[in-house]
Design an enzyme around this catalytic site. Sequence first.
Site, PDB file in Angstrom:
ATOM      1  N   ASN A 200      -3.427 -14.206  14.864  1.00  0.00           N
ATOM      2  CA  ASN A 200      -4.136 -12.625  14.317  1.00  0.00           C
ATOM      3  C   ASN A 200      -4.904 -12.941  15.759  1.00  0.00           C
ATOM      4  O   ASN A 200      -5.090 -13.533  16.705  1.00  0.00           O
ATOM      5  CB  ASN A 200      -5.000 -12.894  13.310  1.00  0.00           C
ATOM      6  CG  ASN A 200      -5.235 -11.781  13.187  1.00  0.00           C
ATOM      7  OD1 ASN A 200      -4.811 -10.669  12.871  1.00  0.00           O
ATOM      8  ND2 ASN A 200      -7.024 -11.082  13.348  1.00  0.00           N
TER       9      ASN A 200
ATOM     10  N   GLU B 107      -7.669 -11.845  16.316  1.00  0.00           N
ATOM     11  CA  GLU B 107      -9.077 -12.747  16.014  1.00  0.00           C
ATOM     12  C   GLU B 107      -9.202 -13.688  14.947  1.00  0.00           C
ATOM     13  O   GLU B 107      -8.500 -13.493  14.421  1.00  0.00           O
ATOM     14  CB  GLU B 107     -10.161 -11.420  15.140  1.00  0.00           C
ATOM     15  CG  GLU B 107     -10.363 -10.798  16.529  1.00  0.00           C
ATOM     16  CD  GLU B 107     -10.659  -8.676  15.786  1.00  0.00           C
ATOM     17  OE1 GLU B 107     -10.827  -9.162  14.303  1.00  0.00           O
ATOM     18  OE2 GLU B 107     -10.437  -7.940  16.457  1.00  0.00           O
TER      19      GLU B 107
ATOM     20  N   HIS C 284       0.948  -1.165  -0.123  1.00  0.00           N
ATOM     21  CA  HIS C 284      -0.037  -0.091   0.086  1.00  0.00           C
ATOM     22  C   HIS C 284       1.101   1.536   0.039  1.00  0.00           C
ATOM     23  O   HIS C 284       0.313   2.180   0.019  1.00  0.00           O
ATOM     24  CB  HIS C 284      -0.805  -0.126   0.831  1.00  0.00           C
ATOM     25  CG  HIS C 284      -1.902  -0.934   1.337  1.00  0.00           C
ATOM     26  ND1 HIS C 284      -2.743  -1.410   2.347  1.00  0.00           N
ATOM     27  CD2 HIS C 284      -2.433  -2.074   0.219  1.00  0.00           C
ATOM     28  CE1 HIS C 284      -3.457  -2.459   1.426  1.00  0.00           C
ATOM     29  NE2 HIS C 284      -3.537  -2.709   0.877  1.00  0.00           N
TER      30      HIS C 284
ATOM     31  N   CYS D  52       3.809  22.273  -2.148  1.00  0.00           N
ATOM     32  CA  CYS D  52       5.226  21.619  -2.830  1.00  0.00           C
ATOM     33  C   CYS D  52       5.617  22.858  -2.403  1.00  0.00           C
ATOM     34  O   CYS D  52       5.821  24.219  -2.835  1.00  0.00           O
ATOM     35  CB  CYS D  52       4.947  21.329  -3.863  1.00  0.00           C
ATOM     36  SG  CYS D  52       6.392  20.702  -5.276  1.00  0.00           S
TER      37      CYS D  52
ATOM     38  N   GLY E  54      -1.459  -9.969  12.173  1.00  0.00           N
ATOM     39  CA  GLY E  54      -2.066  -9.388  11.646  1.00  0.00           C
ATOM     40  C   GLY E  54      -2.879  -8.516  10.800  1.00  0.00           C
ATOM     41  O   GLY E  54      -2.766  -7.539  11.693  1.00  0.00           O
ATOM     42  N   SER E  55      -3.428  -9.691  10.620  1.00  0.00           N
ATOM     43  CA  SER E  55      -4.287  -9.282   9.365  1.00  0.00           C
ATOM     44  C   SER E  55      -5.744  -9.587   8.772  1.00  0.00           C
ATOM     45  O   SER E  55      -5.143 -11.427   9.473  1.00  0.00           O
ATOM     46  CB  SER E  55      -3.403  -9.759   8.067  1.00  0.00           C
ATOM     47  OG  SER E  55      -4.100  -9.244   6.695  1.00  0.00           O
TER      48      SER E  55
ATOM     49  N   CYS F 234       5.075  17.795 -10.436  1.00  0.00           N
ATOM     50  CA  CYS F 234       6.228  17.931 -10.494  1.00  0.00           C
ATOM     51  C   CYS F 234       6.946  16.865  -9.950  1.00  0.00           C
ATOM     52  O   CYS F 234       8.018  16.753 -10.731  1.00  0.00           O
ATOM     53  CB  CYS F 234       7.396  19.227  -9.869  1.00  0.00           C
ATOM     54  SG  CYS F 234       7.399  19.513  -8.249  1.00  0.00           S
TER      55      CYS F 234
HETATM   56 ZN   LIG Z   1       5.377  20.199  -7.379  1.00  0.00          ZN
END
Ligand SMILES: [Zn+2]
Length: 247
Positions: free
Chosen positions: A216, A218, A117, A149, A190-191, A128
């Site tokens: 885990n 659960e 992720h 930015c 843990g997933s 940019c």
């Molecule tokens: Zn930028």
Amino acid sequence: MTVEHAAELLRSARHGIAITGAGVSAESGIPTFRGEGGLWTKYDPVKVASIETFMADPASYWQAARERATAVLAARPNAGHVALARLEELGRLVAVVTQNTDGLHQDAGSRRVIELHGSGRTVACMTCGRREPRADVQARLDVEMPPRCRHCGSMFLKPTVVLFGEAMPAAEVQEAYDLAERSDVVLVVGSSLVVYPAADVPLAALRAGARMIVINAEPTPFDRLASVVIHGRSGEVLPEIAALTGA
Ligand SMILES: [Zn+2]
């Protein structure tokens, strides 16, 4: 004992992999999204963490993200992270595939970490392409909302995490499947394994003939497919397993 059985499987592993989720980091004080008391019981994830909402209103994204990031940026690895790094050092794991974006596996010493992720440690300008540390952006949210930015002034500064509506990073997903297809032991920690592709990578490992260990708090949908299931806290269970594996 199940902890002993898990250690026995890991001792024989030549290509073990771990797949980790929010439960591992919850013990470092990082609020989880799902489950009881999770952030998504407080905020609507599709509203605060989707690319569509981000593009329409970066300030509302940053206001919601700011509170959570304070805890995330201050978090330190817990004994579970350290144990996973130890298992890699022992040669019993070749990699950690994680759904977490907090960077705590790397802080604990894990060398090969595949972040499905993305990473919350950096922020990229969508205009940019320049990157800067998330901590630097976090530090100026008091005076700048949304943050701009520093290079081009764009207000589309986005943490390098996968938001709802965005594709998973293709290279990382491919690497996770490649690892799973060569694995002999898969340690899921843990997933709750409800989110693609994290839910599918262990299945690829099983198809390849790997044995599965699930740790885990659960029950998970994978418990019935696992050789060992331990319902407990990863920060307590993993150090025991690592100690037995290395003994
Ligand atoms: Zn930028």
